[in-house]
Structures are given as C-alpha cells and as structure tokens.
Design an enzyme around this catalytic site. Structure first.
Site, short mmCIF file in Angstrom:
data_model
loop_
_atom_site.label_atom_id
_atom_site.label_comp_id
_atom_site.label_asym_id
_atom_site.label_seq_id
_atom_site.Cartn_x
_atom_site.Cartn_y
_atom_site.Cartn_z
N LYS A 139 17.02 1.90 -2.98
CA LYS A 139 15.89 1.88 -3.17
C LYS A 139 15.09 1.08 -4.74
CE LYS A 139 14.25 5.25 0.14
NZ LYS A 139 13.27 6.03 0.02
N ASP B 203 7.70 16.46 5.91
CA ASP B 203 8.33 17.28 5.00
C ASP B 203 7.51 18.24 4.59
OD1 ASP B 203 8.65 15.06 4.43
OD2 ASP B 203 7.11 14.13 2.53
N HIS C 29 13.01 11.64 1.14
CA HIS C 29 12.99 10.97 2.71
C HIS C 29 14.82 10.80 1.82
CE1 HIS C 29 8.79 10.68 2.67
NE2 HIS C 29 9.72 11.94 3.92
N ASP D 252 10.04 -4.53 1.41
CA ASP D 252 9.69 -4.38 0.83
C ASP D 252 8.12 -2.95 1.72
OD1 ASP D 252 11.05 -5.58 -1.00
OD2 ASP D 252 8.74 -6.88 -1.66
N TYR E 270 7.50 -0.06 -3.50
CA TYR E 270 9.65 -0.20 -3.69
C TYR E 270 10.38 -0.92 -2.48
CZ TYR E 270 8.94 3.32 0.36
OH TYR E 270 8.70 3.94 1.65
#
Length: 181
Positions: free
Chosen positions: A71, A168, A62, A48, A131
C-alpha cells in the site's frame, strides 16, 4: 521525491516535492519510475481506495493472507497516525511496528510492502485517506490484527476511547493471528 527507510527497512516515508506559491501548490503524488527507483523494486498498483473517518477512529490493523497488498498511503484532508506491523515470520523485524504522522499539511506518504498489517488513527476532527494497492481487496482473505495487542505495544497517540468496527474490535492478537511464512 525523497524516500526515507524507517526502523523497518522495507517501509518508506515518502516526501514529495511540493511547489507552492500565493496561488496554492502543485505536487506529483505518484510517478511510477521515481517511486520504484526510490524503494528499489518494481510495483504494480491495481486499485485505489479513499475513506473518510472521524476523530478517534482506528481502522485496522488490516492485511490479506493469500493475496497480500502493498500500500502507498496518504492523507488529503486532516491528520492520522499511520502504523505498519511486520507479519513476515522469517523477517528479522517480525512483530515490530513503525508509525508516521501523515497529514494534508505535510503531504507525506507511507509505502507499506506486502506482508504487513496496516492501520491508522484519526487525529483531526475528520480525515480523508487515499491509497493505492498492489492487489485487489478480497474480503475472504481479509484479516485484522488487534490494535491494542500488548505484545505489539503500539504507542497510539489516542485521546479518548477509540471508535472501531465490529471486525476490528474482534481482531486477533499476534500470537493467534495468521501470518506470512
């Protein structure tokens, strides 16, 4: 729980049953038996994660190559626009994306199976995002797909300049990215 398949059939928007009254609310955020019945397959979560991000942060897109992660994502404070991009080369929906608005208010969740890149844009002043994953985080296997790749044409509801991590900002386009066979 109501699970609705989105434009990419393997991605599901999950609406939990919420019991609310003057005291507040109660909801079952995860029930393995109900979840697996809703998406039509068995899933084993191993980790988690919980993040806090400020407005206009884009995290993603990602994915991990050798140890892909499914996920189950949700927002516990604030609001995000959540995106999944199909990177399964043999899929009929390869290179397509789906998005959903997730918020603490709507309490909806998104199931993103293995083989997808995932990311989100924070729409509120801040958002807490939690998540579950089906495999462990592996920085060595981690990859980033460019959030604004014109071949993806993701319709981000961005107001202002995005805030990105260095990773990113230097992500690859779909044409140059490592994908799943």
């Amino acid at each position: 729980m109501i699970a609705t398949s989105l434009a990419i059939p393997d991605v599901f928007l999950i609406k939990p049953q919420v019991f609310a009254d003057e005291r507040g609310f109660f909801m079952e955020s995860f029930n393995k038996e109900h979840f697996e019945a809703a998406i039509g397959r068995r899933v084993h979560f191993v980790q988690d994660n919980h993040s806090l991000s400020v407005k206009n942060v884009i995290r993603g897109l990602h994915y991990q190559v050798k140890c892909p992660q499914g996920k189950l994502v949700r927002v516990v404070s604030g609001e995000v626009f959540d995106v999944a991009v199909d990177l399964r080369k043999t899929s009929n929906t390869f290179g397509r994306w789906v998005g959903a608005y997730l918020s603490a208010e709507n309490k909806q969740q998104l199931w993103i199976p293995e083989g997808f890149a995932h990311g989100f844009l924070v729409l509120s002043e801040a958002a807490e995002f939690v998540y579950k994953t089906t495999d462990y985080h592996s920085p060595k296997q981690g990859r980033s797909l460019l959030w604004n790749d014109s071949s993806l044409a993701i319709d981000w509801p961005l107001q202002g300049e995005p805030i990105l991590s260095a990773k990113d900002a230097e992500a690859k386009t779909l044409g140059a990215a490592e994908v799943y066979s």
